[in-house]
Design an enzyme around this catalytic site. Structure first.
Site, mmCIF file in Angstrom:
data_model
loop_
_atom_site.group_PDB
_atom_site.id
_atom_site.type_symbol
_atom_site.label_atom_id
_atom_site.label_comp_id
_atom_site.label_asym_id
_atom_site.label_seq_id
_atom_site.Cartn_x
_atom_site.Cartn_y
_atom_site.Cartn_z
ATOM 1 N N ILE A 14 0.837 -1.205 0.000
ATOM 2 C CA ILE A 14 0.000 0.000 0.000
ATOM 3 C C ILE A 14 0.868 1.249 0.000
ATOM 4 C CG2 ILE A 14 -1.897 1.193 1.144
ATOM 5 C CD1 ILE A 14 -2.568 -1.498 2.511
ATOM 6 N N SER A 127 -7.608 -0.594 10.393
ATOM 7 C CA SER A 127 -8.178 -1.765 9.732
ATOM 8 C C SER A 127 -9.594 -2.023 10.205
ATOM 9 C CB SER A 127 -7.302 -2.985 10.051
ATOM 10 O OG SER A 127 -7.957 -4.182 9.708
ATOM 11 N N TYR A 154 -2.787 -8.939 15.886
ATOM 12 C CA TYR A 154 -2.717 -7.906 14.841
ATOM 13 C C TYR A 154 -3.874 -6.915 14.992
ATOM 14 C CZ TYR A 154 -3.803 -5.710 10.386
ATOM 15 O OH TYR A 154 -4.135 -4.792 9.429
ATOM 16 N N LYS A 158 -4.082 -2.653 16.188
ATOM 17 C CA LYS A 158 -4.775 -1.561 15.504
ATOM 18 C C LYS A 158 -5.694 -0.815 16.480
ATOM 19 C CE LYS A 158 -3.020 -2.093 11.400
ATOM 20 N NZ LYS A 158 -2.004 -1.138 10.918
#
Length: 345
Positions: A14, A127, A154, A158
């Protein structure tokens, strides 16, 4: 003099596409990346597309002194887009401390340095995992939907990072932030000069699809066929990486040039959910290539179904993801073919 944006993780999937869009929009870019999950040759692709090579510093954002040296070297940095994070759900379940150390420390270091070097704003790469598995009444999920307990380390990083940003700005820090909660980025630049280049076995669906189609992987495993969805497979909101990159440019421009709330949160997706099987069948239709695939048991940490309500980003940022899924899947295949032709994989 052009405004300079620091892009952490800028040689990644990205980050590289966002660097292209920033340079096309007239910004200067400094990339910071430790190359743990990307390759330096990505800079060549960015330069070929835009005609301009971004500045590059091989630095780990967890190394405070090395990171501060970047700000000292490039005093014109006025904004940050922060991508530098470990990002595989499955790996985070296996190596939680790696994820907490990397994903939390890197952000804290950036936030601490921003006021000292008069950096106005940071776009944080968040996310849709922060929503966990939304209830039926919260689908499509809006920015106001409740934050659920994360299903993986993970996802938890975030959530924690969003809280760190909000707590820091609430404490009076003289910075602004836009938090972009994005859904599932896929595809590659239409030039096929940059794209997703996972090191080792891909953790994401599309590179596994293209590597299976080209013969690198023997077969594609579709994890779970007994979910409460129309065809039994997981549903996701798949967004074209170029459309996603353009959302970051819109957010950066908003932070630097407009009077806004100190923290703003936007969903970045298409507003439409596709099942894993729909993606597999769509790839075959878009490329004419048959895939060897089979069902496999569910994978720990996977969410059953989630897609976004993106009305806020459409209205406030003036941004929309509108690339047809067939074109997106074809771009991923074109990139994979170029990797083969170049002898990369």
């Amino acid at each position: 003099m052009n405004q300079t944006i620091l892009v952490t993780g800028g040689t990644g999937f990205i980050g590289s596409h966002t660097t292209v869009e920033l340079q096309e929009a007239g910004y200067d870019v400094v990339i910071v990346d430790n190359l743990s999950n990307s390759k330096i040759e990505v800079l060549d692709g960015i330069e070929k597309i835009t005609g301009k090579r971004p500045a590059f510093e091989q630095v780990d954002c967890c190394d405070f002194n090395a990171l501060e040296a970047v700000f000292a070297k490039y005093p014109s940095i006025c904004g940050i887009i922060h991508f530098a994070a470990s990002k595989a759900v499955g790996e985070s379940v296996e190596k939680p401390l790696l994820y907490y150390r990397n994903n939390l420390n890197s952000l804290i270091n950036l936030l601490e340095l921003m006021p000292k070097y008069d950096v106005k704003g940071i776009i944080f790469s968040s996310s849709c995992t922060v929503y966990g598995q939304p209830t039926k009444e919260n689908l499509p999920v809006t920015e106001e939907a409740p934050i659920q307990k994360a299903l993986s380390p993970y996802g938890n990083t975030k959530q924690i990072n969003e809280e760190i940003i909000q707590d820091y700005i609430h404490s009076g820090a003289p910075i602004k932030s836009v938090i972009l909660r994005y859904f599932n980025p896929i595809g590659a630049h239409p030039s096929a000069l940059i794209g997703e280049l996972p090191l080792g076995v891909p953790m994401n669906l599309i590179p596994f699809v293209t590597q299976t189609a080209i013969g690198i992987r023997k077969e594609l495993k579709v994890f779970g066929n007994d979910y409460d969805t129309p065809d039994g497979t997981c549903i996701r909101d798949y967004i074209y990486v170029v459309d996603l990159a353009k959302a970051h440019v819109a957010a950066m421009t908003r932070v630097l040039e407009q009077e806004t709330d100190p923290v703003e949160i936007f969903n970045i997706g298409t507003g439409r959910g596709l099942s894993t099987l729909e993606v597999v069948q769509g790839f075959e239709k878009a490329t004419g290539v048959k895939l060897n695939w089979t069902f496999a048991p569910r994978r720990e940490g996977d969410i059953e179904k989630v897609w976004g309500n993106v009305d806020k980003a459409n209205k406030v940022l003036g941004w929309k993801a509108d690339t047809p899924i067939e074109d997106v899947l074809a771009s991923a295949w074109k990139w994979q073919e170029k990797l083969r032709d170049d002898g990369v994989m």
